[in-house]
Design a protein around this motif. Structure first.
Motif, PDB file in Angstrom:
ATOM      1  N   PRO A  41       0.852  -1.178  -0.059  1.00 59.54           N
ATOM      2  CA  PRO A  41       0.073   0.074  -0.064  1.00 59.54           C
ATOM      3  C   PRO A  41       0.918   1.205   0.032  1.00 59.54           C
ATOM      4  CG  PRO A  41      -0.274  -0.950   2.208  1.00 59.54           C
ATOM      5  CD  PRO A  41       0.880  -1.973   1.510  1.00 59.54           C
ATOM      6  N   ASP A  42       0.601   2.191  -0.815  1.00 60.90           N
ATOM      7  CA  ASP A  42       1.249   3.393  -0.985  1.00 60.90           C
ATOM      8  C   ASP A  42       0.788   4.644  -0.494  1.00 60.90           C
ATOM      9  OD1 ASP A  42      -0.929   3.996  -2.762  1.00 60.90           O
ATOM     10  OD2 ASP A  42       0.411   4.186  -4.380  1.00 60.90           O
ATOM     11  N   SER A  43      -0.192   4.581   0.533  1.00 62.27           N
ATOM     12  CA  SER A  43      -0.849   5.559   1.091  1.00 62.27           C
ATOM     13  C   SER A  43      -1.469   5.249   2.488  1.00 62.27           C
ATOM     14  CB  SER A  43      -2.013   6.200   0.498  1.00 62.27           C
ATOM     15  OG  SER A  43      -3.190   5.689   0.224  1.00 62.27           O
ATOM     16  N   GLU A  44      -1.796   6.158   3.284  1.00 60.99           N
ATOM     17  CA  GLU A  44      -2.206   5.733   4.441  1.00 60.99           C
ATOM     18  C   GLU A  44      -3.655   5.274   4.298  1.00 60.99           C
ATOM     19  OE1 GLU A  44      -0.892   5.249   7.698  1.00 60.99           O
ATOM     20  OE2 GLU A  44       0.769   5.489   6.633  1.00 60.99           O
ATOM     21  N   ARG A  47      -3.482   1.952   3.539  1.00 63.06           N
ATOM     22  CA  ARG A  47      -3.253   1.122   4.452  1.00 63.06           C
ATOM     23  C   ARG A  47      -4.454   0.637   5.342  1.00 63.06           C
ATOM     24  NH1 ARG A  47       1.953  -0.096   5.685  1.00 63.06           N
ATOM     25  NH2 ARG A  47       1.763   0.039   7.981  1.00 63.06           N
ATOM     26  N   TRP A  48      -4.951   1.731   5.557  1.00 65.79           N
ATOM     27  CA  TRP A  48      -6.439   1.707   6.473  1.00 65.79           C
ATOM     28  C   TRP A  48      -7.287   0.673   5.767  1.00 65.79           C
ATOM     29  CZ3 TRP A  48      -8.000   1.535  11.040  1.00 65.79           C
ATOM     30  CH2 TRP A  48      -9.511   1.577  11.292  1.00 65.79           C
ATOM     31  N   ARG A  49      -7.658   0.674   4.568  1.00 59.87           N
ATOM     32  CA  ARG A  49      -8.623   0.057   3.910  1.00 59.87           C
ATOM     33  C   ARG A  49      -8.029  -1.461   4.188  1.00 59.87           C
ATOM     34  NH1 ARG A  49      -8.670   3.829  -0.170  1.00 59.87           N
ATOM     35  NH2 ARG A  49      -7.196   2.521  -1.528  1.00 59.87           N
ATOM     36  N   CYS A  50      -6.557  -1.823   4.089  1.00 60.76           N
ATOM     37  CA  CYS A  50      -6.176  -3.063   4.099  1.00 60.76           C
ATOM     38  C   CYS A  50      -6.479  -3.660   5.162  1.00 60.76           C
ATOM     39  CB  CYS A  50      -4.702  -3.244   3.667  1.00 60.76           C
ATOM     40  SG  CYS A  50      -4.236  -2.743   1.962  1.00 60.76           S
ATOM     41  N   VAL A  51      -6.137  -3.054   6.330  1.00 59.10           N
ATOM     42  CA  VAL A  51      -6.379  -3.271   7.955  1.00 59.10           C
ATOM     43  C   VAL A  51      -7.952  -3.443   8.007  1.00 59.10           C
ATOM     44  CG1 VAL A  51      -6.259  -2.543  10.197  1.00 59.10           C
ATOM     45  CG2 VAL A  51      -4.080  -2.199   8.613  1.00 59.10           C
ATOM     46  N   GLU A  52      -8.785  -2.684   7.350  1.00 65.09           N
ATOM     47  CA  GLU A  52     -10.184  -2.704   7.749  1.00 65.09           C
ATOM     48  C   GLU A  52     -10.603  -4.079   7.103  1.00 65.09           C
ATOM     49  OE1 GLU A  52     -12.662   0.273   5.485  1.00 65.09           O
ATOM     50  OE2 GLU A  52     -13.193   1.033   7.494  1.00 65.09           O
ATOM     51  N   GLY A  54      -8.939  -6.675   6.691  1.00 58.21           N
ATOM     52  CA  GLY A  54      -8.573  -8.211   7.433  1.00 58.21           C
ATOM     53  C   GLY A  54      -7.343  -8.305   7.465  1.00 58.21           C
ATOM     54  N   TRP A  55      -6.493  -7.527   6.648  1.00 58.72           N
ATOM     55  CA  TRP A  55      -5.099  -7.806   6.322  1.00 58.72           C
ATOM     56  C   TRP A  55      -4.258  -7.134   7.242  1.00 58.72           C
ATOM     57  CZ3 TRP A  55      -4.166 -11.349   2.492  1.00 58.72           C
ATOM     58  CH2 TRP A  55      -5.153 -11.649   1.710  1.00 58.72           C
ATOM     59  N   ASP A  56      -3.117  -7.904   7.781  1.00 58.11           N
ATOM     60  CA  ASP A  56      -2.185  -7.534   8.612  1.00 58.11           C
ATOM     61  C   ASP A  56      -0.998  -7.166   7.908  1.00 58.11           C
ATOM     62  OD1 ASP A  56      -0.360  -6.766  10.580  1.00 58.11           O
ATOM     63  OD2 ASP A  56      -0.246  -8.843  11.651  1.00 58.11           O
ATOM     64  N   ILE A  57      -1.034  -5.835   7.332  1.00 54.98           N
ATOM     65  CA  ILE A  57       0.209  -5.621   6.452  1.00 54.98           C
ATOM     66  C   ILE A  57       1.380  -5.443   6.966  1.00 54.98           C
ATOM     67  CG2 ILE A  57      -1.392  -4.714   4.627  1.00 54.98           C
ATOM     68  CD1 ILE A  57      -0.926  -2.137   5.440  1.00 54.98           C
ATOM     69  N   ASP A  58       1.483  -5.421   8.246  1.00 56.42           N
ATOM     70  CA  ASP A  58       3.008  -5.239   9.112  1.00 56.42           C
ATOM     71  C   ASP A  58       3.430  -6.587   9.123  1.00 56.42           C
ATOM     72  OD1 ASP A  58       2.407  -2.322   9.402  1.00 56.42           O
ATOM     73  OD2 ASP A  58       1.187  -2.810  11.101  1.00 56.42           O
ATOM     74  N   ASP A  59       2.639  -7.710   8.925  1.00 60.32           N
ATOM     75  CA  ASP A  59       3.487  -8.922   8.909  1.00 60.32           C
ATOM     76  C   ASP A  59       3.531  -9.150   7.246  1.00 60.32           C
ATOM     77  OD1 ASP A  59       3.976 -11.705   8.985  1.00 60.32           O
ATOM     78  OD2 ASP A  59       1.851 -12.315   9.251  1.00 60.32           O
ATOM     79  N   PRO A  60       5.128  -9.494   7.162  1.00 64.35           N
ATOM     80  CA  PRO A  60       5.605  -9.764   5.734  1.00 64.35           C
ATOM     81  C   PRO A  60       4.799 -10.701   5.095  1.00 64.35           C
ATOM     82  CG  PRO A  60       7.256  -9.257   7.301  1.00 64.35           C
ATOM     83  CD  PRO A  60       6.167  -9.437   8.032  1.00 64.35           C
ATOM     84  N   VAL A  61       4.422 -11.819   5.753  1.00 59.69           N
ATOM     85  CA  VAL A  61       3.861 -12.929   4.966  1.00 59.69           C
ATOM     86  C   VAL A  61       2.381 -12.449   4.518  1.00 59.69           C
ATOM     87  CG1 VAL A  61       3.089 -15.151   5.328  1.00 59.69           C
ATOM     88  CG2 VAL A  61       5.297 -14.630   5.889  1.00 59.69           C
ATOM     89  N   GLN A  62       1.707 -11.795   5.598  1.00 60.23           N
ATOM     90  CA  GLN A  62       0.389 -11.307   5.160  1.00 60.23           C
ATOM     91  C   GLN A  62       0.380 -10.223   3.978  1.00 60.23           C
ATOM     92  OE1 GLN A  62      -3.059 -11.449   6.488  1.00 60.23           O
ATOM     93  NE2 GLN A  62      -2.232 -13.391   7.122  1.00 60.23           N
TER      94      GLN A  62
END
Length: 125
Positions: A41-44, A47-52, A54-62
């Motif tokens: 993700p290239d913007s906040e 990033r928020w839509r990914c987390v919303e 259900g994607w844990d984008i701070d985990d490299p595998v996810q």
């Protein structure tokens, strides 16, 4: 088949590869990297839509799983282009005016997930 070859040639003219594309022999194996998925993700907001969703984008595998699934939905974007995303339906006496074989359909091409439908009424009395 000839149809596939004709479509491939037409699409290559429509969206020719550029320096961001991996080009194979005779147009085969072309990978369009125009969406720069490796940078997303290239913007906040994204990033928020990914987390919303259900994607844990701070985990490299996810994050890699999210990136790997992203291009899979291209068919839903193309189908939405063909179907259209809005419709004008006349209303008379509080009822939709539809033909005998007509109906209104909501088509989810990229789900299932919770959606919001907007309706705008324009008219006069």
């Amino acid at each position: 088949s000839r149809l596939v070859r004709d479509l491939r040639a037409w699409l290559l003219k429509l969206a020719p590869p550029d320096e961001r594309s991996a080009i194979g022999a005779d147009g085969s194996g072309i990978a369009y990297l125009h969406n720069d998925i490796g940078l997303r993700p290239d913007s906040e907001d994204e990033r928020w839509r990914c987390v919303e969703n259900g994607w844990d984008i701070d985990d490299p595998v996810q994050l890699q799983r999210w990136r790997d699934q992203e291009p899979i939905n291209a068919h839903s974007h193309l189908a939405a282009m063909l179907l259209g995303s809005s419709e004008c339906i006349p209303v008379c006496g509080g009822q939709m005016v539809l033909g005998q074989w007509q109906s209104v359909m909501l088509v989810d091409l990229d789900g299932p997930r919770e959606r919001t439908v907007g309706i705008q009424c324009v008219g006069f009395r």
